[in-house]
Design an enzyme around this catalytic site. Structure first.
Site, PDB file in Angstrom:
ATOM      1  N   CYS A  24     -17.354  -6.616  20.628  1.00  0.00           N
ATOM      2  CA  CYS A  24     -18.481  -5.798  21.069  1.00  0.00           C
ATOM      3  C   CYS A  24     -18.764  -4.739  20.001  1.00  0.00           C
ATOM      4  CB  CYS A  24     -18.114  -5.172  22.409  1.00  0.00           C
ATOM      5  SG  CYS A  24     -19.399  -4.123  23.067  1.00  0.00           S
ATOM      6  N   CYS A  76     -17.660  -1.206  29.059  1.00  0.00           N
ATOM      7  CA  CYS A  76     -19.098  -1.027  28.875  1.00  0.00           C
ATOM      8  C   CYS A  76     -19.541   0.348  29.330  1.00  0.00           C
ATOM      9  CB  CYS A  76     -19.807  -2.013  29.788  1.00  0.00           C
ATOM     10  SG  CYS A  76     -20.638  -3.272  28.922  1.00  0.00           S
ATOM     11  N   GLU A  83     -17.540   3.134  17.849  1.00  0.00           N
ATOM     12  CA  GLU A  83     -16.449   2.340  18.405  1.00  0.00           C
ATOM     13  C   GLU A  83     -16.800   0.852  18.426  1.00  0.00           C
ATOM     14  OE1 GLU A  83     -14.118   5.416  21.293  1.00  0.00           O
ATOM     15  OE2 GLU A  83     -15.926   4.558  22.126  1.00  0.00           O
ATOM     16  N   CYS A  89     -27.443   7.172  21.030  1.00  0.00           N
ATOM     17  CA  CYS A  89     -28.559   6.349  21.483  1.00  0.00           C
ATOM     18  C   CYS A  89     -29.700   7.300  21.806  1.00  0.00           C
ATOM     19  CB  CYS A  89     -28.141   5.552  22.731  1.00  0.00           C
ATOM     20  SG  CYS A  89     -29.396   4.400  23.303  1.00  0.00           S
ATOM     21  N   CYS A 127     -30.085   6.450  29.637  1.00  0.00           N
ATOM     22  CA  CYS A 127     -29.796   5.797  30.912  1.00  0.00           C
ATOM     23  C   CYS A 127     -28.796   6.669  31.674  1.00  0.00           C
ATOM     24  CB  CYS A 127     -29.254   4.395  30.666  1.00  0.00           C
ATOM     25  SG  CYS A 127     -30.405   3.394  29.703  1.00  0.00           S
TER      26      CYS A 127
HETATM   27  N1  SAH Z   1     -28.264  -0.285  24.624  1.00  0.00           N
HETATM   28  C1  SAH Z   1     -28.038  -1.636  24.965  1.00  0.00           C
HETATM   29  C2  SAH Z   1     -26.651  -2.137  24.619  1.00  0.00           C
HETATM   30  C3  SAH Z   1     -25.503  -1.194  24.847  1.00  0.00           C
HETATM   31  S1  SAH Z   1     -25.069  -0.835  26.509  1.00  0.00           S
HETATM   32  C4  SAH Z   1     -28.322  -1.848  26.437  1.00  0.00           C
HETATM   33  O1  SAH Z   1     -28.538  -0.882  27.156  1.00  0.00           O
HETATM   34  O2  SAH Z   1     -28.373  -2.995  26.841  1.00  0.00           O
HETATM   35  C5  SAH Z   1     -24.208  -2.302  27.042  1.00  0.00           C
HETATM   36  C6  SAH Z   1     -24.255  -2.532  28.559  1.00  0.00           C
HETATM   37  O3  SAH Z   1     -23.411  -1.598  29.246  1.00  0.00           O
HETATM   38  C7  SAH Z   1     -25.637  -2.343  29.146  1.00  0.00           C
HETATM   39  O4  SAH Z   1     -25.925  -3.344  30.079  1.00  0.00           O
HETATM   40  C8  SAH Z   1     -25.493  -1.020  29.831  1.00  0.00           C
HETATM   41  O5  SAH Z   1     -26.479  -0.825  30.779  1.00  0.00           O
HETATM   42  C9  SAH Z   1     -24.106  -1.097  30.374  1.00  0.00           C
HETATM   43  N2  SAH Z   1     -23.530   0.177  30.774  1.00  0.00           N
HETATM   44  C10 SAH Z   1     -23.805   1.387  30.276  1.00  0.00           C
HETATM   45  N3  SAH Z   1     -23.059   2.340  30.902  1.00  0.00           N
HETATM   46  C11 SAH Z   1     -22.304   1.704  31.818  1.00  0.00           C
HETATM   47  C12 SAH Z   1     -21.318   2.146  32.736  1.00  0.00           C
HETATM   48  N4  SAH Z   1     -20.963   3.413  32.815  1.00  0.00           N
HETATM   49  N5  SAH Z   1     -20.734   1.227  33.526  1.00  0.00           N
HETATM   50  C13 SAH Z   1     -21.070  -0.086  33.412  1.00  0.00           C
HETATM   51  N6  SAH Z   1     -21.982  -0.561  32.547  1.00  0.00           N
HETATM   52  C14 SAH Z   1     -22.609   0.327  31.751  1.00  0.00           C
HETATM   53 FE1  SF4 Z   2     -28.548   3.532  25.286  1.00  0.00          FE
HETATM   54 FE2  SF4 Z   2     -29.100   3.034  27.855  1.00  0.00          FE
HETATM   55 FE3  SF4 Z   2     -27.840   1.170  26.362  1.00  0.00          FE
HETATM   56 FE4  SF4 Z   2     -26.583   3.441  27.069  1.00  0.00          FE
HETATM   57  S1  SF4 Z   2     -27.288   1.817  28.436  1.00  0.00           S
HETATM   58  S2  SF4 Z   2     -26.564   2.498  25.057  1.00  0.00           S
HETATM   59  S3  SF4 Z   2     -28.268   4.955  27.005  1.00  0.00           S
HETATM   60  S4  SF4 Z   2     -29.933   1.980  26.089  1.00  0.00           S
END
Ligand code: SAH
Ligand code: SF4
Length: 379
Positions: free
Chosen positions: A117, A353, A104, A124, A128
């Site tokens: 974005c 996000c 996406e 991934c 997390c």
């Molecule tokens: N993998 C990278 C980039 C993609 S995630 C990273 O983790 O930085 C982009 C952002 O969205 C990150 O800051 C991530 O922690 C946040 N994010 C992930 N899941 C989320 C959620 N459910 N609600 C709000 N932010 C979230």
């Molecule tokens: Fe991967 Fe964590 Fe970023 Fe989600 S927030 S895309 S699991 S690194």
């Protein structure tokens, strides 16, 4: 384009895709046809500055050569499966890649800027606990063509060719979609180079942001080689909590991560690192958490982006109350550090996000965590 005398041959897939080739690779490709360097420059301009997808449009190239190029090459785009527009103007595209995997891409218009974005992986490898992408089985890295292709596709969709010098709709590119960009370093670097090329897509390095969960050695490498803006998904200022939220913290704990941030080149008040902090009710959102955050970031030119948690089906967290987010932000601002609260965008189309997840494979979060369906209460 279908039709015309130079239409794509039926077995289009046998032709090599020029998308994603670096300038040097394109030069070598043209040399293999007996062409000189300026030919590669012309084609680069057609692909990345003008956005054409057919060789028949390359009017400064002779017709016989155009025909030969069309037989040998193609200029690919990811296939758009769905294009959704939110009530707030946010757009989300579900793209199908040549092997059938899906990713996406999201466009977020705001007054005076528009942010694209972009995803860097299908799924991934990290898990997390608050992220929907993290529940997806690992699939694969995107190629440079597939990463830059998302920017090209969005330019097609928003009618932004040739590359505008000003008044752009897409002003910023953020690697914040699906995936951990620093676990796909080489392809991300090649795509970033294409985005930065002044004679092509022409995004300034200050308008490209790479968001990472904290892959320390690659942050250092990116600082030396890419010089884009950095966003760190911090989310907690204590290792015990960050280990739980961002498990890669066990490999590179907060102290090491922040040391790499301190060393990131050319930081200044005008060039700060963004620290992303997802606000999880009762988990990381207390006044004490805010003060701890200020303490660990001491001395780093930072700005903090508070992201109200975006829930997804099966997620085990709740969003902090708006008043709590405000108060948290106030504590940070009172200490003289910039704090912004990310407004939820595109919530009606699940474009926010952490909500991105390909249709390729959906497995429930509880299965991913190795639980059985009954024991998900609490958290
Ligand atoms: N993998 C990278 C980039 C993609 S995630 C990273 O983790 O930085 C982009 C952002 O969205 C990150 O800051 C991530 O922690 C946040 N994010 C992930 N899941 C989320 C959620 N459910 N609600 C709000 N932010 C979230
Ligand atoms: Fe991967 Fe964590 Fe970023 Fe989600 S927030 S895309 S699991 S690194």
């Amino acid at each position: 384009m279908p039709g015309g005398p130079m239409a794509a041959p039926a077995d289009a897939e046998s032709r090599k895709d020029l998308m994603g080739l670096t300038r040097d690779e394109l030069v070598r490709e043209m040399e293999s046809l007996g062409e000189k360097r300026f030919r590669a420059d012309q084609i680069f301009n057609w692909i990345y500055f003008r956005g054409v997808t057919g060789f028949e449009d390359m009017t400064d190239i002779s017709k016989p050569l155009r025909a030969r190029l069309a037989e040998t090459y193609r200029i690919g785009r990811p296939e758009i499966v769905t294009a959704q527009v939110s009530a707030d103007g946010t757009r989300k595209w579900l793209l199908r890649l040549s092997d059938g995997n899906e990713v996406e891409t999201v466009f977020i218009p705001e007054p005076g800027r528009g942010t694209l974005c972009v995803s860097s992986q299908v799924g991934c490898t990290l898990t997390c606990s608050f992220c929907h992408t993290g529940t997806q089985a690992w699939v694969r890295n995107l190629t440079a063509a597939e990463i830059a292709g998302q920017v090209m596709m969005a330019r097609d969709e928003l009618g932004e060719w040739p590359t505008p010098s000003d008044d752009r709709r897409i002003t910023n590119v953020v690697l914040m979609g699906m995936g951990e960009p620093l676990f796909n370093y080489d392809h991300v670097k090649a795509a970033v180079d294409l985005c930065k090329d002044e004679k092509g897509l022409n995004f300034s390095r200050r308008r490209i942001t790479l968001s990472t969960s904290g892959i320390v050695p690659e942050i250092r490498r990116a600082g030396a080689e890419m010089q884009v803006m950095l966003a760190i998904s911090l989310h907690a200022a204590r290792d015990a909590l960050r280990d739980e939220l961002v498990p890669v913290n066990r490999r590179w704990p907060i102290r090491e991560l922040l040391a790499a941030c301190r060393d990131y080149p050319s930081l200044s008040n005008a060039r700060r690192i963004t620290f992303e902090y997802v606000m999880l009710k009762g988990v990381n959102d207390s006044d004490a958490d805010a003060r701890e955050l200020l303490r660990v970031l001491e001395g780093i030119p930072s700005k903090i982006n508070l992201i109200p948690f975006n829930p997804w089906p099966g997620s085990r967290y709740e969003t902090s109350d708006p008043g709590r987010v405000q108060r948290f932000g106030e504590i940070i601002r009172n200490a003289g550090i910039m704090a912004t609260i990310r407004r939820p965008r595109g919530s009606d189309i699940a474009a926010a996000c952490g909500q991105l997840k390909s249709q390729s494979e959906r497995i429930p979060a509880y299965k991913r965590r190795g639980e059985t369906k009954g024991d998900r209460a609490g958290a």
